[in-house]
Design an enzyme around this catalytic site. Structure first.
Site, PDB file in Angstrom:
ATOM      1  N   CYS A 244       1.008  -4.620  -0.541  1.00 16.00           N
ATOM      2  CA  CYS A 244       0.701  -3.421  -0.521  1.00 16.00           C
ATOM      3  C   CYS A 244       0.437  -2.686  -2.071  1.00 16.00           C
ATOM      4  CB  CYS A 244       1.724  -2.576   0.363  1.00 16.00           C
ATOM      5  SG  CYS A 244       3.327  -2.448  -0.405  1.00 16.00           S
TER       6      CYS A 244
ATOM      7  N   CYS B 222       5.922  -1.984   2.832  1.00 12.57           N
ATOM      8  CA  CYS B 222       5.217  -2.705   3.878  1.00 12.57           C
ATOM      9  C   CYS B 222       6.252  -3.614   4.790  1.00 12.57           C
ATOM     10  CB  CYS B 222       4.263  -3.307   3.446  1.00 12.57           C
ATOM     11  SG  CYS B 222       4.517  -4.693   2.192  1.00 12.57           S
TER      12      CYS B 222
ATOM     13  N   CYS C  14       3.849  -5.700  -5.175  1.00 12.66           N
ATOM     14  CA  CYS C  14       3.881  -6.238  -3.952  1.00 12.66           C
ATOM     15  C   CYS C  14       2.520  -6.813  -3.644  1.00 12.66           C
ATOM     16  CB  CYS C  14       4.306  -5.397  -2.828  1.00 12.66           C
ATOM     17  SG  CYS C  14       4.164  -6.007  -1.113  1.00 12.66           S
TER      18      CYS C  14
ATOM     19  N   CYS D 172       9.818  -5.382   0.511  1.00 12.50           N
ATOM     20  CA  CYS D 172       9.101  -4.530   0.187  1.00 12.50           C
ATOM     21  C   CYS D 172       9.653  -3.050   0.950  1.00 12.50           C
ATOM     22  CB  CYS D 172       7.757  -4.788   0.051  1.00 12.50           C
ATOM     23  SG  CYS D 172       6.636  -3.292  -0.340  1.00 12.50           S
TER      24      CYS D 172
ATOM     25  N   CYS E 110      15.846 -13.408  -6.392  1.00 11.42           N
ATOM     26  CA  CYS E 110      15.220 -14.566  -6.584  1.00 11.42           C
ATOM     27  C   CYS E 110      13.842 -14.359  -5.541  1.00 11.42           C
ATOM     28  CB  CYS E 110      16.100 -15.839  -5.987  1.00 11.42           C
ATOM     29  SG  CYS E 110      15.502 -17.215  -5.887  1.00 11.42           S
TER      30      CYS E 110
END
Length: 163
Positions: A79, A127, A76, A124, A148
């Site tokens: 984070c 976060c 991510c 995510c 995707c």
């Protein structure tokens, strides 16, 4: 006859519990990392903020990560949580990095109805950043799923080579 009508009215009244007037207040999900919009804007680029915090979508074929297939992990961008292994990446031809599965436990799922039909939104789990959407048109020989993902929501960490 009056008793029967009275009984019918009571039964109908009890059957209507008034749910049409009730609105369930949903609390936003809580994530391990919570920041204000101002804090996110300080650490993310404008494109990353648009994608991760405003559920935006980058133009297809615009991310350099679309063509990255070397060994490593996609994290991510907000984070640093590991989200996808490169061994689960495939060329979907859609113009966005596509994976058939995520790192277990690191993705949260939500319903997205913004464009007139329901899609599964991928977030995510650490976060709450918007990553992209999941579709059922992935490789049949594996999971059949296609995650995707916006490349702007990711950062690639290459696998360390033995020295």
């Amino acid at each position: 006859m009056n008793k029967l009508a009275y009984l019918l009215i009571i039964c109908l009244s009890l059957g209507c519990n008034g749910n049409a007037q009730k609105t369930e207040k949903k609390e936003p999900p809580r994530y391990k990392i919570n920041k204000t919009n101002a804090e996110w804007k300080k650490i993310l680029t404008s494109e990353q903020y648009y994608i991760l915090r405003q559920a935006g979508t980058e133009r297809p074929f615009s991310s350099p990560l679309n063509k990255v297939y070397e060994k490593g992990t996609f994290h991510c961008a907000a984070c640093d949580t590991p989200l996808y292994k490169s061994k689960h990446k495939f060329n979907s031809g859609t113009g966005w990095p596509s994976f058939d599965r995520a790192v277990k436990g690191n993705i949260a799922y939500s319903s997205d109805n913004k464009i007139g039909y329901t899609r599964i939104e991928l977030l995510c789990a650490t976060c709450g950043g918007h990553l992209g959407h999941m579709f059922n048109d992935g490789p049949r020989e594996t999971t059949g799923k296609r995650h995707c993902i916006n490349g702007g929501a990711l950062q690639f960490i290459p696998e360390k080579k033995d020295q």
